[in-house]
Design an enzyme around this catalytic site. Structure first.
Site, short mmCIF file in Angstrom:
data_model
loop_
_atom_site.label_atom_id
_atom_site.label_comp_id
_atom_site.label_asym_id
_atom_site.label_seq_id
_atom_site.Cartn_x
_atom_site.Cartn_y
_atom_site.Cartn_z
N ASN B 12 -24.00 -23.85 9.30
CA ASN B 12 -23.65 -22.69 8.78
C ASN B 12 -24.58 -22.10 7.83
O ASN B 12 -24.49 -21.28 6.86
CB ASN B 12 -22.48 -22.94 7.94
CG ASN B 12 -21.01 -23.04 8.91
OD1 ASN B 12 -21.27 -22.54 9.95
ND2 ASN B 12 -20.32 -24.01 8.53
N LEU B 14 -27.76 -22.19 4.63
CA LEU B 14 -27.74 -22.73 3.50
C LEU B 14 -26.99 -22.17 2.33
O LEU B 14 -27.50 -21.46 1.62
CB LEU B 14 -29.44 -22.63 2.91
CG LEU B 14 -29.70 -23.81 2.00
CD1 LEU B 14 -29.13 -25.08 2.24
CD2 LEU B 14 -31.15 -23.62 1.66
N HIS B 15 -25.98 -22.10 2.65
CA HIS B 15 -24.74 -21.63 1.60
C HIS B 15 -23.83 -22.81 1.42
O HIS B 15 -23.71 -23.95 2.14
CB HIS B 15 -24.13 -20.48 1.86
CG HIS B 15 -24.51 -19.74 3.03
ND1 HIS B 15 -23.81 -19.75 4.03
CD2 HIS B 15 -25.56 -18.86 3.39
CE1 HIS B 15 -24.35 -18.96 5.10
NE2 HIS B 15 -25.42 -18.61 4.74
N ALA B 16 -22.91 -22.47 0.39
CA ALA B 16 -21.53 -23.42 0.25
C ALA B 16 -22.42 -25.01 -0.10
O ALA B 16 -23.24 -25.15 -0.99
CB ALA B 16 -20.92 -23.47 1.25
N PRO B 18 -24.47 -27.16 1.52
CA PRO B 18 -25.63 -27.65 1.43
C PRO B 18 -26.59 -26.91 0.66
O PRO B 18 -27.49 -27.42 -0.08
CB PRO B 18 -25.93 -26.85 2.76
CG PRO B 18 -24.82 -26.83 3.74
CD PRO B 18 -23.73 -26.52 2.73
#
Lengths: 575, 91
Positions: B12, B14-16, B18
């Site tokens: 998904n 590089l947000h949330a 990670p």
């Protein structure tokens, strides 16, 4: 709790008469007892004025508040665990983010107050996230939450949003936004009471879906103070302030009995005289299948296929669709599964379907009209469904959304037949289709009434518009009469007529629908137990009597009152 | 000043989670580290908001730069690039 009664009695002495109950629209038939907690309102935007403090003082204030909020979020995360902990820890990091801190400091040096500097710095990052769209735009809400917490701490007021309490509570709010309910820990909420919002509000839909005791639209929360113990009775739509011990005990007993009943193995839906009335589930994705079966769903009465299409810029492939439909059908071997074709339009636009702006999307190119305009989509969906049907043993029924004419019916069932769909029917949501049901049903294998849209179109009251919420009741005799019209056409043509709107989830209205001649009910799985129990209290003849009393009323509220009176008369006579 | 280029492993992007793991590691590195996407603007790698706002997706190529030299800086970059190459969403 008795001390709370005494205090409120003394403080209101010599003033207006004490308010003892609040009345709104109850969702379902549950009850709750417990202390109330208020949802704190959103904070006003901090004023853009020059600070009277020194730069050092303002900076120190921000450092303190940011640290407090960050620690608070971390602590909540530790308590929550799991996925919630990840989100809360990420929020804690956002609060102390070095890039944000730098921006806040610059704004304070430029002469702003700590509150305004925090507000502006967060807003600028928010704008960046929103501009990226999609998943990141959703994270903007996380950022708002952190921003509001820091500003609340700086201003010394309660942080907006769902309050945090050690004990489960009854949440009192104006109305709940989707962002609020997403973070709502349902295990901690005994009941929801809102002053605004109607039976189709987000709060009401959530309450029905999750089987939460709720009363919406009480107009006021006057007389309630944080921590007061109240009794919430969704069956009567009443919140009782300062309840006496007898009422608390009776309600507690009722809650216990209801929980015990929900534990019983689910039987097929039927009336007291044994007349079968299959109870089906409304599902929006494949993951909902197993929980629906666990709650005793006898099949699926409405499977919405929009989830396959939303969030995508191109239509899903036939293979992708087939995999999803197959997974769904496999969960219901030998049982009926009614799949509704893509119901999109200008109100929920899809770039590959219809992105033209419409002034009045509810009456625009939507439902079957939109599919017909992009017939390849319609054909792909039917191909995938037929293939999934061939690979599984469920009894697949397929229906077209928002059919308005006989000609559209013939168009759809003809195409469906080309693909070998054995049971092709229509959604009745437009009054024209209800009025001509006797001419539509000879062509269609079945009809399924969508009461939410049927109510919107019959009363000419936009579902999304709070100002016309009073018109949006499926209890309205005009809506009931149209349902009866369709049920009669079903009877004379020998075709099944189901209801799959919110109306079917209302235990009393379910009896009325049975009395009107509807042959199956489909609802949020959480509502199945209450509706099942309610149907068992009356025979088909009694249901017809209750339906007649509702049809005879002039207004929605009167129809409900009349049905309740008739049902009470019948059920108490028997006992 | 040393730099490494790596392709993002998380399904998904590089947000949330990670992004959080990466910013946490960067802020614990002890030396200033920046991250940039496809030669774009470099942001402070310790800033979760900065990292998220780059809108980095799965498969994107990013460059991580450490403001230092020697084994310590190499070590920091080893750790950070390994984090970026790992798929944390399907771990």
């Amino acid at each position: 709790m008795p001390s709370a009664t005494a205090t409120s009695a003394t403080t209101t002495q010599g003033q207006a008469p004490e308010i003892t109950t609040l009345t709104g629209v109850g969702i379902g038939t549950g009850a709750a007892v417990g202390p109330v907690a208020f949802m704190a309102p959103a904070l006003p935007e901090p004023k853009d004025v020059a600070s009277t403090r020194s730069v050092d003082e303002e900076t120190a204030r921000v450092r303190t508040s940011v640290a407090v909020v960050s620690q608070e979020l971390d602590a909540r995360g530790q308590k929550a665990g799991g996925a919630a902990q990840e989100v809360l820890e990420a929020q804690a990091m956002m609060a102390e983010d070095p890039a944000l801190t730098e921006l806040i400091d610059q704004k304070i040096v430029a002469g702003g107050t700590a509150e305004r500097a925090v507000f502006e710095a967060f807003s600028s990052f928010r704008a960046q996230l929103e501009a990226l769209g999609g998943y990141l735009a959703e994270r903007a809400a996380d950022l708002d939450d952190v921003s509001q917490r820091v500003i609340a701490d700086l201003s010394g007021v309660a942080a907006p949003g769902v309050p945090e309490r050690d004990e489960p509570f009854i949440l009192i709010a104006r109305d709940l936004a989707p962002a609020d309910t997403a973070v709502l820990d349902l295990d901690r909420v005994l009941a929801l009471v809102t002053t605004d919002g109607g039976p189709t509000s987000h709060t009401a839909i959530l309450a029905r879906e999750k089987s939460i005791v709720a009363i919406v639209g009480t107009q006021t929360s006057e007389g309630l103070a944080d921590g007061d113990v109240v009794v919430v009775d969704a069956a009567t739509g009443q919140v009782t302030l300062n309840p006496d011990a007898a009422l608390i005990e009776a309600t507690t007993e009722r809650i216990r009995a209801r929980a015990a009943q929900a534990e019983l193995p689910a039987e097929p839906g039927r009336l007291a005289d044994g007349t079968p009335l299959p109870l089906l589930a409304n599902l929006g994705d494949v993951a909902g299948a197993a929980p629906a079966v666990a709650r005793g769903a006898e099949g699926v009465g409405l499977f919405r296929t929009e989830f396959l299409f939303l969030d995508s810029t191109t239509a899903p492939t036939v293979a992708d669709q087939r995999a999803s439909y197959t997974a769904l059908l496999e969960a219901f071997p030998g049982k009926k599964v009614v799949v509704r074709l893509l119901d999109a339009g200008a109100d929920k636009p899809l770039p590959f379907l219809n992105d033209a702006h419409e002034e009045n999307p509810a009456m625009g190119l939507r439902g079957l009209r939109a599919l017909r305009a992009s017939e390849n989509l319609l054909r792909d969906q039917l191909t995938a469904l037929a293939e999934a049907d061939a690979a599984t043993s469920a009894d697949l029924w397929v229906m077209a959304p928002m059919v308005s004419t006989v000609e559209e019916t013939v168009y759809f069932v003809t195409i469906a037949a080309e693909y070998g769909i054995r049971t092709a029917g229509v959604m009745v949501e437009v009054p024209s289709a209800a009025l001509l049901a006797d001419r539509i049903l000879p062509h269609a294998a079945f009809a399924s009434i969508g009461t939410n849209d049927l109510t919107q179109y019959t009363l000419a009251a936009d579902r999304q518009l709070g100002s016309v919420a009073a018109f949006q009741s499926p209890w309205h005799p005009a809506v009931l009469r149209l349902i009866q019209e369709v049920a009669r056409a079903g009877e004379s043509t020998g075709k099944p007529v189901g209801v799959c709107g919110e109306a079917a989830a209302d235990p009393l209205l379910a009896i009325v629908l049975a009395g009107l001649g509807v042959t199956s009910l489909s609802m949020s799985p959480a509502a199945l137990a209450d509706v099942r129990a309610s149907l068992l209290t009356v025979t088909l003849d009694e249901a017809r009597t209750i339906a007649e009393s509702a049809l005879a009323a002039d207004e929605a509220a009167d129809a409900k009152t009349a049905a309740l009176a008739a049902a009470t008369r019948i059920t108490t006579k028997e006992n | 000043m040393i730099e490494r280029t790596v392709s993002i492993g998380s399904a998904n992007g590089l947000h949330a989670r990670p992004a959080k793991l990466f910013a946490q590691a960067a802020s614990g590195a002890g030396i200033p580290v920046t991250i940039q996407k496809d030669g774009g603007k470099a942001v402070n790698a310790a800033s979760i908001l900065g990292v998220i706002s780059l809108g980095i997706e799965h498969g994107d190529t990013v460059t991580v730069t450490a403001d230092g030299s020697g084994d310590d800086a190499e070590q920091v970059l080893d750790t950070l690039t390994e984090l970026l190459a790992t798929d944390h969403d399907n771990a």
